[in-house]
Design a protein around this motif. Structure first.
Motif, PDB file in Angstrom:
ATOM      1  N   LYS A   1      -2.408 -29.519  17.048  1.00  0.00           N
ATOM      2  CA  LYS A   1      -3.805 -29.903  17.264  1.00  0.00           C
ATOM      3  C   LYS A   1      -4.755 -28.718  17.091  1.00  0.00           C
ATOM      4  CE  LYS A   1      -2.693 -33.705  20.416  1.00  0.00           C
ATOM      5  NZ  LYS A   1      -2.868 -34.259  21.782  1.00  0.00           N
ATOM      6  N   SER A   2      -4.226 -27.515  17.056  1.00  0.00           N
ATOM      7  CA  SER A   2      -5.057 -26.323  16.887  1.00  0.00           C
ATOM      8  C   SER A   2      -5.502 -26.125  15.440  1.00  0.00           C
ATOM      9  CB  SER A   2      -4.285 -25.077  17.338  1.00  0.00           C
ATOM     10  OG  SER A   2      -3.901 -25.168  18.688  1.00  0.00           O
ATOM     11  N   LEU A   3      -4.994 -26.952  14.530  1.00  0.00           N
ATOM     12  CA  LEU A   3      -5.306 -26.781  13.113  1.00  0.00           C
ATOM     13  C   LEU A   3      -6.810 -26.874  12.852  1.00  0.00           C
ATOM     14  CD1 LEU A   3      -3.294 -28.221  10.160  1.00  0.00           C
ATOM     15  CD2 LEU A   3      -5.778 -28.291  10.112  1.00  0.00           C
ATOM     16  N   THR A   4      -7.475 -27.864  13.454  1.00  0.00           N
ATOM     17  CA  THR A   4      -8.911 -28.043  13.235  1.00  0.00           C
ATOM     18  C   THR A   4      -9.703 -26.829  13.709  1.00  0.00           C
ATOM     19  OG1 THR A   4      -8.649 -30.431  13.519  1.00  0.00           O
ATOM     20  CG2 THR A   4     -10.873 -29.548  13.664  1.00  0.00           C
ATOM     21  N   LYS A   5      -9.314 -26.291  14.858  1.00  0.00           N
ATOM     22  CA  LYS A   5      -9.997 -25.114  15.393  1.00  0.00           C
ATOM     23  C   LYS A   5      -9.782 -23.909  14.494  1.00  0.00           C
ATOM     24  CE  LYS A   5     -10.228 -22.160  19.522  1.00  0.00           C
ATOM     25  NZ  LYS A   5      -9.650 -21.934  20.875  1.00  0.00           N
ATOM     26  N   ALA A   6      -8.552 -23.733  14.018  1.00  0.00           N
ATOM     27  CA  ALA A   6      -8.253 -22.613  13.123  1.00  0.00           C
ATOM     28  C   ALA A   6      -9.040 -22.737  11.826  1.00  0.00           C
ATOM     29  CB  ALA A   6      -6.754 -22.561  12.835  1.00  0.00           C
ATOM     30  N   ALA A   7      -9.124 -23.961  11.299  1.00  0.00           N
ATOM     31  CA  ALA A   7      -9.891 -24.193  10.073  1.00  0.00           C
ATOM     32  C   ALA A   7     -11.351 -23.823  10.276  1.00  0.00           C
ATOM     33  CB  ALA A   7      -9.753 -25.650   9.642  1.00  0.00           C
ATOM     34  N   ALA A   8     -11.904 -24.174  11.444  1.00  0.00           N
ATOM     35  CA  ALA A   8     -13.305 -23.863  11.748  1.00  0.00           C
ATOM     36  C   ALA A   8     -13.535 -22.357  11.788  1.00  0.00           C
ATOM     37  CB  ALA A   8     -13.705 -24.507  13.069  1.00  0.00           C
ATOM     38  N   GLN A   9     -12.624 -21.637  12.430  1.00  0.00           N
ATOM     39  CA  GLN A   9     -12.772 -20.187  12.544  1.00  0.00           C
ATOM     40  C   GLN A   9     -12.704 -19.508  11.176  1.00  0.00           C
ATOM     41  OE1 GLN A   9      -9.599 -19.250  15.269  1.00  0.00           O
ATOM     42  NE2 GLN A   9     -10.848 -19.604  17.080  1.00  0.00           N
ATOM     43  N   ALA A  10     -11.699 -19.898  10.387  1.00  0.00           N
ATOM     44  CA  ALA A  10     -11.542 -19.289   9.067  1.00  0.00           C
ATOM     45  C   ALA A  10     -12.701 -19.663   8.143  1.00  0.00           C
ATOM     46  CB  ALA A  10     -10.215 -19.722   8.452  1.00  0.00           C
ATOM     47  N   PHE A  11     -13.136 -20.906   8.236  1.00  0.00           N
ATOM     48  CA  PHE A  11     -14.230 -21.392   7.400  1.00  0.00           C
ATOM     49  C   PHE A  11     -15.529 -20.661   7.722  1.00  0.00           C
ATOM     50  CE2 PHE A  11     -16.633 -25.403   5.897  1.00  0.00           C
ATOM     51  CZ  PHE A  11     -16.661 -24.925   4.596  1.00  0.00           C
ATOM     52  N   THR A  12     -15.760 -20.416   9.003  1.00  0.00           N
ATOM     53  CA  THR A  12     -16.972 -19.713   9.429  1.00  0.00           C
ATOM     54  C   THR A  12     -17.017 -18.300   8.853  1.00  0.00           C
ATOM     55  OG1 THR A  12     -17.029 -20.960  11.511  1.00  0.00           O
ATOM     56  CG2 THR A  12     -18.292 -18.929  11.423  1.00  0.00           C
ATOM     57  N   VAL A  13     -15.908 -17.564   8.982  1.00  0.00           N
ATOM     58  CA  VAL A  13     -15.841 -16.201   8.450  1.00  0.00           C
ATOM     59  C   VAL A  13     -16.043 -16.207   6.936  1.00  0.00           C
ATOM     60  CG1 VAL A  13     -14.360 -14.180   8.168  1.00  0.00           C
ATOM     61  CG2 VAL A  13     -14.343 -15.444  10.325  1.00  0.00           C
ATOM     62  N   ASN A  14     -15.415 -17.170   6.278  1.00  0.00           N
ATOM     63  CA  ASN A  14     -15.505 -17.254   4.823  1.00  0.00           C
ATOM     64  C   ASN A  14     -16.928 -17.527   4.360  1.00  0.00           C
ATOM     65  OD1 ASN A  14     -15.133 -18.475   2.014  1.00  0.00           O
ATOM     66  ND2 ASN A  14     -13.048 -17.845   2.512  1.00  0.00           N
ATOM     67  N   LEU A  15     -17.599 -18.456   5.040  1.00  0.00           N
ATOM     68  CA  LEU A  15     -18.961 -18.820   4.637  1.00  0.00           C
ATOM     69  C   LEU A  15     -19.932 -17.652   4.768  1.00  0.00           C
ATOM     70  CD1 LEU A  15     -19.498 -22.438   6.041  1.00  0.00           C
ATOM     71  CD2 LEU A  15     -19.277 -21.739   3.664  1.00  0.00           C
ATOM     72  N   ARG A  16     -19.731 -16.824   5.783  1.00  0.00           N
ATOM     73  CA  ARG A  16     -20.637 -15.694   5.995  1.00  0.00           C
ATOM     74  C   ARG A  16     -20.670 -14.756   4.798  1.00  0.00           C
ATOM     75  NH1 ARG A  16     -18.512 -14.406  12.114  1.00  0.00           N
ATOM     76  NH2 ARG A  16     -19.666 -16.076  13.202  1.00  0.00           N
ATOM     77  N   VAL A  17     -19.536 -14.637   4.117  1.00  0.00           N
ATOM     78  CA  VAL A  17     -19.467 -13.757   2.948  1.00  0.00           C
ATOM     79  C   VAL A  17     -19.811 -14.514   1.671  1.00  0.00           C
ATOM     80  CG1 VAL A  17     -17.943 -12.262   1.592  1.00  0.00           C
ATOM     81  CG2 VAL A  17     -17.724 -12.346   4.082  1.00  0.00           C
ATOM     82  N   LEU A  18     -19.364 -15.763   1.573  1.00  0.00           N
ATOM     83  CA  LEU A  18     -19.529 -16.534   0.343  1.00  0.00           C
ATOM     84  C   LEU A  18     -20.966 -17.002   0.128  1.00  0.00           C
ATOM     85  CD1 LEU A  18     -17.848 -17.724  -2.032  1.00  0.00           C
ATOM     86  CD2 LEU A  18     -17.700 -19.829  -0.709  1.00  0.00           C
TER      87      LEU A  18
END
Length: 460
Positions: free
Chosen positions: A274-291
């Motif tokens: 169930k932690s997959l959604t949370k992990a996706a959110a964290q990684a996605f947030t970091v990625n968007l800041r640079v992209l």
């Protein structure tokens, strides 16, 4: 006097020379996609409702509660009746797969897609300078790249790379590798093959977090041809504009949310927590800041900065909040989201404020082919092409997530429009998509499992 002029001009000429050298070097560092070919299995491997039910009932480890869980999962999965399963699963040998089963599955995908790719592009296998194959759950000796080199009699100096364990986001990892290799290999051709070994990794136990993979993952893959030859720019479909990779594996919860393990009974499978959604959110947030700064125009960045300042800093880490306030459509025309599952697609759509039209390609790729792991993005792209959505100059944002945990995103520019006849995996059915209804027949046929009055029944 002439000597003084020469002394003064020499540094200027040197600076001009270095500038020209830098310009020409950067010109040769472009990454163009010439073509790609997705895999479509034969009709005898379709996993429709009846075949799925027979497959589930073959698992003697399951009880009524597991059947209820599977029914609910399959009905809500977003997967239709036309996906494909590995041969050994269709032939009722999922509990005892052999090495031959694994290699046969890989050979079917690798050779089918590569044969068609070489034929359509007119590029000979002997012209390939770089070969990258990514299959997460299978590592053979010799490697899969060696099998391809042997099959197509490639040159002795071909640069071969075999990637394993990289998950659903491995396709973009492989392309990033090619992009970096192009910096030191001028006027080169590269082939990337992205697929997954499903047959030997079909889960036969009863752990719910591991049964999810059987409901989502299906057979598929893709082969792609790239070059940095500017002379072939007119033949290129896409040009890679930018790519950014995020890895949050140092976070234990994110690291463990997608993992290959063995259950208490010794059955090997792929656990999704169930932690997959949370992990996706964290990684996605970091990625968007640079992209985002590389994608959006300056006026949109200023608008977003003002809006964010007024709202104050948010600490919410839910996936539906990471892109709040951003209007990516000011810099991107199309969104190619990895069809990993209904929850992932809907979550990304909500976070970026995307419409049903934007999410349709990912949803239809999931519905028609299932989660084909690293090859999934290219079924989504194929749907866009088949629907004639892509126009020259359009920007495409590819978004992918993978075990580890990773979020790898990139932006492509459309260089030319392909003919519909070339979109092979969709050409026979594209007119029927999106379907008028996506009601899963599992509920109609097996909904009785949820009847509480039948709780005493034992299914043998």
């Amino acid at each position: 006097m002439e000597l003084l002029i020469a002394i003064y001009l020499l540094p200027l000429f040197y600076a001009i020379f270095q500038l020209c050298k830098l310009v020409f070097e950067r010109r040769d560092q472009c990454c163009y996609m010439i073509d790609y070919e997705c895999y479509k299995a034969t009709e005898d491997r379709r996993l429709n409702t009846e075949n799925s039910a027979n497959l589930i009932l073959r698992n003697k480890n399951l009880g009524l509660e597991e059947y209820k869980f599977l029914l609910q999962t399959i009905v809500n999965s977003g997967i239709g009746e036309d996906t494909y399963a590995p041969k050994n699963v269709i032939q009722e040998r999922e509990e005892c797969p052999s090495l031959d089963d694994a290699l046969s599955e890989m050979d079917d995908i690798l050779y089918d897609t590569l044969d068609k790719l070489f034929t359509r592009t007119g590029i000979s296998p002997s012209e390939i300078d770089i070969l990258v194959v990514n299959v997460s759950l299978l590592s053979t000796v010799p490697s899969l790249t060696s099998r391809i080199i042997n099959r197509y009699s490639m040159r002795e100096n071909v640069k071969a790379f075999n990637l394993s364990g990289m998950g659903c986001s491995a396709s973009l990892v492989a392309i990033d590798l090619v992009q970096h290799l192009f910096k030191c290999h001028k006027r080169a051709f590269a082939v990337v093959v992205s697929t997954e070994s499903m047959g030997p990794n079909w889960y036969c136990g009863k752990e719910r977090s591991m049964m999810l993979s059987n409901c989502l993952f299906r057979s598929g893959g893709c082969s792609m041809l790239f070059t940095n030859k500017r002379s072939l720019k007119h033949r290129a479909m896409l040009k890679l504009k930018c790519m950014f990779r995020t890895h949050i594996g140092s976070n234990n919860e994110a690291y463990e949310c997608c993992m290959q393990i063995e259950d208490d009974l010794g059955y090997r499978g792929f656990r999704l927590t169930k932690s997959l959604t949370k992990a996706a959110a964290q990684a996605f947030t970091v990625n968007l800041r640079v992209l985002v700064p590389k994608v959006l125009p300056i006026w949109e960045l200023l608008r977003y900065a003002i809006v964010s300042y007024r709202r104050g800093k948010s600490r919410n880490t839910k996936l539906d909040r990471v892109g709040e306030g951003l209007n990516l459509k000011t810099g991107v025309k199309h969104f190619c989201i990895h069809p990993g599952g209904k929850a992932v697609i809907d979550g990304v759509g909500t976070s970026l404020g995307l419409s049903d039209y934007d999410l349709e390609p990912a949803r239809m790729a999931l519905y028609r082919f299932g989660n084909t792991s690293a090859g999934g993005l290219w079924y989504v792209l194929g749907y866009m092409e088949a629907k004639k959505r892509l126009k020259k100059g359009d920007k495409i944002l590819m978004i992918s997530f993978g075990a580890g945990f990773k979020c790898n995103n990139c932006v492509w520019e459309v260089m030319r429009e392909r003919d519909l006849k070339e979109a092979s995996v969709w050409k026979d059915c594209i007119d029927s998509y999106p379907p008028k209804t996506q009601v899963n027949p599992f509920m109609e046929k097996y909904g009785w499992i949820n009847d509480e009055t039948l709780s005493f029944v034992r299914l043998d």
